[in-house]
Design a protein around this motif. Structure first.
Motif, PDB file in Angstrom:
ATOM      1  N   GLU A 123       7.870   8.447   4.299  1.00  0.00           N
ATOM      2  CA  GLU A 123       6.603   8.049   3.668  1.00  0.00           C
ATOM      3  C   GLU A 123       5.622   9.205   3.570  1.00  0.00           C
ATOM      4  O   GLU A 123       4.806   9.269   2.671  1.00  0.00           O
ATOM      5  CB  GLU A 123       5.950   6.952   4.531  1.00  0.00           C
ATOM      6  N   PHE A 190      -3.506   8.935  -2.456  1.00  0.00           N
ATOM      7  CA  PHE A 190      -2.482   9.662  -1.667  1.00  0.00           C
ATOM      8  C   PHE A 190      -2.918  11.127  -1.609  1.00  0.00           C
ATOM      9  O   PHE A 190      -2.312  11.999  -2.238  1.00  0.00           O
ATOM     10  CB  PHE A 190      -1.113   9.516  -2.350  1.00  0.00           C
ATOM     11  N   ASP A 211      -5.114   9.020   3.048  1.00  0.00           N
ATOM     12  CA  ASP A 211      -3.706   9.370   3.278  1.00  0.00           C
ATOM     13  C   ASP A 211      -3.235   8.742   4.579  1.00  0.00           C
ATOM     14  O   ASP A 211      -3.977   8.673   5.562  1.00  0.00           O
ATOM     15  CB  ASP A 211      -3.503  10.887   3.322  1.00  0.00           C
ATOM     16  N   LEU A 212      -1.976   8.322   4.547  1.00  0.00           N
ATOM     17  CA  LEU A 212      -1.332   7.720   5.707  1.00  0.00           C
ATOM     18  C   LEU A 212      -1.123   8.750   6.817  1.00  0.00           C
ATOM     19  O   LEU A 212      -1.051   8.396   7.993  1.00  0.00           O
ATOM     20  CB  LEU A 212       0.042   7.199   5.229  1.00  0.00           C
ATOM     21  N   ASP A 239      -3.309   3.415   5.609  1.00  0.00           N
ATOM     22  CA  ASP A 239      -2.472   2.933   4.511  1.00  0.00           C
ATOM     23  C   ASP A 239      -3.402   2.414   3.416  1.00  0.00           C
ATOM     24  O   ASP A 239      -4.250   1.541   3.676  1.00  0.00           O
ATOM     25  CB  ASP A 239      -1.585   1.796   5.068  1.00  0.00           C
ATOM     26  N   ILE A 240      -3.237   2.912   2.206  1.00  0.00           N
ATOM     27  CA  ILE A 240      -4.140   2.521   1.115  1.00  0.00           C
ATOM     28  C   ILE A 240      -4.118   1.016   0.871  1.00  0.00           C
ATOM     29  O   ILE A 240      -5.125   0.432   0.462  1.00  0.00           O
ATOM     30  CB  ILE A 240      -3.822   3.317  -0.190  1.00  0.00           C
ATOM     31  N   ASN A 257      -0.778  10.017  -6.792  1.00  0.00           N
ATOM     32  CA  ASN A 257       0.292  11.009  -6.777  1.00  0.00           C
ATOM     33  C   ASN A 257       1.289  10.723  -5.649  1.00  0.00           C
ATOM     34  O   ASN A 257       1.315  11.402  -4.624  1.00  0.00           O
ATOM     35  CB  ASN A 257      -0.305  12.415  -6.648  1.00  0.00           C
TER      36      ASN A 257
HETATM   37  C1  LIG Z   1       3.386  13.478  -2.922  1.00  0.00           C
HETATM   38  S1  LIG Z   1       2.205  13.566  -1.617  1.00  0.00           S
HETATM   39  C2  LIG Z   1       0.766  14.037  -2.559  1.00  0.00           C
HETATM   40  C3  LIG Z   1      -0.335  14.685  -1.770  1.00  0.00           C
HETATM   41  C4  LIG Z   1      -1.432  15.315  -2.598  1.00  0.00           C
HETATM   42  N1  LIG Z   1      -1.974  14.401  -3.579  1.00  0.00           N
HETATM   43  C5  LIG Z   1      -0.954  16.598  -3.253  1.00  0.00           C
HETATM   44  O1  LIG Z   1      -0.886  16.661  -4.490  1.00  0.00           O
HETATM   45  O2  LIG Z   1      -0.684  17.574  -2.547  1.00  0.00           O
HETATM   46  C6  LIG Z   1       1.949  11.852  -1.259  1.00  0.00           C
HETATM   47  C7  LIG Z   1       1.060  11.547  -0.063  1.00  0.00           C
HETATM   48  O3  LIG Z   1       0.943  10.128   0.044  1.00  0.00           O
HETATM   49  C8  LIG Z   1       0.818   9.799   1.404  1.00  0.00           C
HETATM   50  N2  LIG Z   1       1.154   8.343   1.545  1.00  0.00           N
HETATM   51  C9  LIG Z   1       2.365   7.755   1.507  1.00  0.00           C
HETATM   52  N3  LIG Z   1       2.248   6.421   1.638  1.00  0.00           N
HETATM   53  C10 LIG Z   1       0.917   6.142   1.728  1.00  0.00           C
HETATM   54  C11 LIG Z   1       0.159   4.943   1.875  1.00  0.00           C
HETATM   55  N4  LIG Z   1       0.746   3.750   1.963  1.00  0.00           N
HETATM   56  N5  LIG Z   1      -1.178   5.053   1.910  1.00  0.00           N
HETATM   57  C12 LIG Z   1      -1.798   6.242   1.834  1.00  0.00           C
HETATM   58  N6  LIG Z   1      -1.123   7.422   1.713  1.00  0.00           N
HETATM   59  C13 LIG Z   1       0.213   7.383   1.655  1.00  0.00           C
HETATM   60  C14 LIG Z   1       1.773  10.754   2.104  1.00  0.00           C
HETATM   61  O4  LIG Z   1       1.433  10.928   3.459  1.00  0.00           O
HETATM   62  C15 LIG Z   1       1.586  12.047   1.266  1.00  0.00           C
HETATM   63  O5  LIG Z   1       0.657  12.913   1.851  1.00  0.00           O
END
Ligand SMILES: C[S@@+](CC[C@H](N)C(=O)[O-])C[C@H]1O[C@@H](n2cnc3c(N)ncnc32)[C@H](O)[C@@H]1O
Length: 335
Positions: A123, A190, A211-212, A239-240, A257
């Motif tokens: 995740e 995210f 962000d998680l 968690d969003i 993203n």
């Molecule tokens: C692909 S990364 C993108 C990070 C940032 N936007 C970037 O471009 O560098 C996705 C992010 O989503 C977070 N994530 C995953 N599941 C989540 C959730 N349920 N709620 C919030 N954040 C989450 C992960 O920890 C990760 O840091």
């Protein structure tokens, strides 16, 4: 040596050089060459060059006195640079070590050399790394996986070992951030270490970044501070799906993203959307229909309460054979 470079007419040369430097893609390792009214400006990675510039490959002389890893190895290794960390992607461990040693023996400003040791996973979207080589620098007190990356006038402290980060998305992030108007309420669902959220706050937006990954949020707070925008960012570790309850109907703009599973978060996005809201929805899909599934998912969640207008269908990059990483810019207008 054959290197990627941007070709521009001489009159546009200085402006282009500055734009490439602010995008963090100007290569210091080769000389700029002028020929028949055209300047050839070397870049570090063609994938991160802003789209308005044409990238070609041609012979450019190395900067006087600078030794590149290829000069030592006798072949051009495939390298990615993130601040003073150099990343190789080699399955053959002997070859990986040979490249790493050459990097440290060369004049590249590298503090550590890492090899990718797993795919991006879980995740939190973090991968494992193998430390191949490290230069002892008494002035720098950072882990070998931690570095400072510069992108479009902002700097980001990143620890590759504990957070997701890709410099390859720099141009894409800039495309999105340029659409933001001062005063907008932007929610990055995210947010990682803040590469969308922090430039958004610099544009004058009020930003909520979620962000998680608690460590990513710690880095995001540090980065907000470094870039002087702490007052305009609320950073939330969680968690969003749960955080959304506090921001119902709040967002003028949402950044989503998390391309492998964004579809699981579209209902939450609609819940966060204000009466008028633009969603930047990232997806990875087969190249036969890269946008259809995303549009369908958003329509299913937002209609009939909202009118759904697809403003942009944008290919960010090729992700794997026949798979594209795409972004949909979609406007929701409450009926
Ligand atoms: C692909 S990364 C993108 C990070 C940032 N936007 C970037 O471009 O560098 C996705 C992010 O989503 C977070 N994530 C995953 N599941 C989540 C959730 N349920 N709620 C919030 N954040 C989450 C992960 O920890 C990760 O840091």
């Amino acid at each position: 040596m054959e290197v990627p470079c941007v070709a521009v007419s001489r009159v546009d040369g200085e402006q282009t050089r500055q734009a490439l430097a602010s995008a963090g893609v100007l290569s210091e390792d080769y000389q700029i060459v002028h020929e028949d009214g055209t300047l050839y400006i070397p870049v570090t990675d063609p994938a991160t060059v802003p789209k308005e510039f044409k990238t070609i490959t041609r012979e450019l002389p190395a900067r006087e006195g600078l030794q590149a890893p290829a000069d030592i190895l006798g072949f051009e290794p495939s390298l990615e640079r993130l601040g003073d960390v150099v990343i190789v992607d080699e399955d053959d461990s002997e070859r990986a070590q040979e490249i790493a040693d050459a990097v440290l023996d060369s004049d590249l400003p590298a503090r550590s050399v890492l090899n990718r040791a797993s795919k991006i996973k879980g995740e939190l979207r973090v991968r494992d790394w193998e430390l191949l080589a490290e230069r002892d620098d008494p002035d720098v007190d950072r882990k070998p996986t931690e570095t400072v990356h510069r992108e479009y006038g902002h700097e980001f402290l990143v620890d590759l070992d504990s957070v997701y980060f890709s410099p390859r998305l720099a141009t894409e992030r800039h495309r999105v951030v340029e659409q933001i108007q001062p005063g907008e309420q932007v929610l990055d669902m995210f947010a990682g270490v803040g590469p969308f959220a922090i430039p958004a706050a610099s544009r004058g937006a009020e930003v909520v970044a979620v962000d998680l990954n608690e460590t990513a949020i710690e880095y995001l707070r540090e980065n907000a501070d470094r870039n002087g925008v702490s007052e305009r960012i609320t950073a939330i570790a969680g968690d969003i799906h749960e955080v959304a309850a506090d921001y119902h109907g709040w967002a003028d703009r949402l950044v989503m993203n998390l391309p492998h599973s964004a579809n699981e978060f579209v209902e939450t996005a609609v819940d966060l959307a204000g009466d008028e809201c633009v969603i930047h929805y990232y997806d990875i899909q087969h190249d036969s229909d890269p946008f259809g599934p995303g549009i369908e998912t958003i329509r299913a969640a937002a209609e009939p309460d909202y009118e759904v207008t697809v403003e942009t269908e944008h290919v960010v990059r090729s992700y794997a054979p026949h798979e594209l990483n795409v972004c949909l810019d979609v406007r929701l207008s409450r009926k």
